[in-house]
Design a protein around this motif. Sequence first.
Motif, short mmCIF file in Angstrom:
data_model
loop_
_atom_site.label_atom_id
_atom_site.label_comp_id
_atom_site.label_asym_id
_atom_site.label_seq_id
_atom_site.Cartn_x
_atom_site.Cartn_y
_atom_site.Cartn_z
N PRO A 159 4.86 8.87 -8.71
CA PRO A 159 5.12 8.58 -7.30
C PRO A 159 6.61 8.51 -6.99
O PRO A 159 7.40 7.96 -7.76
CB PRO A 159 4.45 7.21 -7.11
N ASP A 160 6.98 9.14 -5.86
CA ASP A 160 8.36 9.21 -5.38
C ASP A 160 9.23 10.20 -6.14
O ASP A 160 10.40 10.40 -5.79
CB ASP A 160 9.05 7.83 -5.38
N LEU A 161 8.67 10.84 -7.17
CA LEU A 161 9.44 11.84 -7.91
C LEU A 161 8.69 13.17 -8.01
O LEU A 161 9.17 14.20 -7.55
CB LEU A 161 9.78 11.34 -9.32
N VAL A 162 7.54 13.14 -8.65
CA VAL A 162 6.72 14.34 -8.81
C VAL A 162 5.35 14.04 -8.22
O VAL A 162 4.50 13.42 -8.86
CB VAL A 162 6.60 14.74 -10.30
N GLU A 163 5.17 14.48 -6.98
CA GLU A 163 3.95 14.16 -6.25
C GLU A 163 3.13 15.43 -6.01
O GLU A 163 3.37 16.47 -6.62
CB GLU A 163 4.30 13.44 -4.96
N SER A 199 2.44 3.44 -10.88
CA SER A 199 1.45 4.47 -11.22
C SER A 199 0.83 5.02 -9.95
O SER A 199 0.81 4.36 -8.91
CB SER A 199 0.35 3.87 -12.10
N PRO A 200 0.29 6.23 -9.99
CA PRO A 200 -0.35 6.80 -8.80
C PRO A 200 -1.71 6.18 -8.52
O PRO A 200 -2.33 5.58 -9.41
CB PRO A 200 -0.50 8.28 -9.16
N THR A 201 -2.16 6.32 -7.31
CA THR A 201 -3.49 5.86 -6.91
C THR A 201 -4.50 6.98 -7.11
O THR A 201 -4.15 8.15 -7.33
CB THR A 201 -3.50 5.44 -5.44
N ALA A 202 -5.78 6.65 -6.98
CA ALA A 202 -6.83 7.66 -7.08
C ALA A 202 -6.67 8.71 -5.98
O ALA A 202 -6.85 9.91 -6.22
CB ALA A 202 -8.20 6.99 -6.99
N THR A 203 -6.32 8.27 -4.79
CA THR A 203 -6.13 9.20 -3.67
C THR A 203 -5.02 10.18 -3.96
O THR A 203 -5.14 11.39 -3.70
CB THR A 203 -5.82 8.42 -2.38
N GLU A 204 -3.92 9.70 -4.52
CA GLU A 204 -2.79 10.57 -4.82
C GLU A 204 -3.14 11.58 -5.91
O GLU A 204 -2.78 12.76 -5.82
CB GLU A 204 -1.59 9.72 -5.25
N VAL A 206 -6.15 12.73 -6.71
CA VAL A 206 -7.10 13.70 -6.16
C VAL A 206 -6.38 14.70 -5.27
O VAL A 206 -6.67 15.90 -5.30
CB VAL A 206 -8.23 12.98 -5.39
N ASN A 207 -5.43 14.23 -4.49
CA ASN A 207 -4.64 15.12 -3.63
C ASN A 207 -3.88 16.14 -4.48
O ASN A 207 -3.83 17.33 -4.14
CB ASN A 207 -3.67 14.31 -2.78
#
Length: 247
Positions: A159-163, A199-204, A206-207
């Motif tokens: 998150p905030d770097l490689v999305e 850490s990323p969320t499930a939504t992130e 899946v996106n």
Amino acid sequence: NTVTLWERREKATAWHAHDTCRCCGTCVVHGKRSLSCPGVLTPESILFSPQGFGPSRNIVAFTGGDVTCCPEFYAECSRLIKAQTKLWVLIETNGYGLSPKNMDYLKESGVDAFWLDIKALDTETHKWLTGCSNEHILKLPEGILKRGFVLEVLSLYIPDLVEADEIGAIARALKAADPAIPFTILAFFPEYKMKSFRSPTATEMVNAYQKAKAAGLKNIRLGNLGVFIRTEEDQKYLLSNVDSNAF
């Protein structure tokens, strides 16, 4: 001597391991298969190791520290492994040491596969993360495949770097080399000098998966599920929004 699953050379990757086992241990611990079990192996094929449950595949995997800039180590190991066993040799690498000369040398020595870590497509992001340019790294998938190696690529969602957009851009670059390249999107978890990142969320996640799929890649999986699947709602969201073979 402990091999319980013999794979073909083209399946000598971490990505392909999920074709036969989700490594949950349910069949051993509870005596029944989980709902996500591929139904390929018998419980007798499942072993317990410090890394968890799963079959012992006929693959020697060099992971963690990467010394492909000193290819003599891998070359000698591969020669000895191939002289005494019928095992495939997989190297996890950031790609810095994979010059054309070194790739040819490792090919001659018996190395079969690479798990290539592509940190970012954006030059500045990649340099911030690693201190180095990614110009050489981005050319590697084509060179690796051209030499007949088996290839899997992984990228971390940070998150905030490689999305998601960055993951999608990496996927498009891979598709240009071969849309069938196995691609694993790993969930980042904070350690060492990056403990300020979350850490990323499930939504992130899946996106990111959907962006990679839209880019045209055919074989995509999400990794480190325990990092981003924290609730039953997360699990349901994942099951509803990605293909069943994506985790």
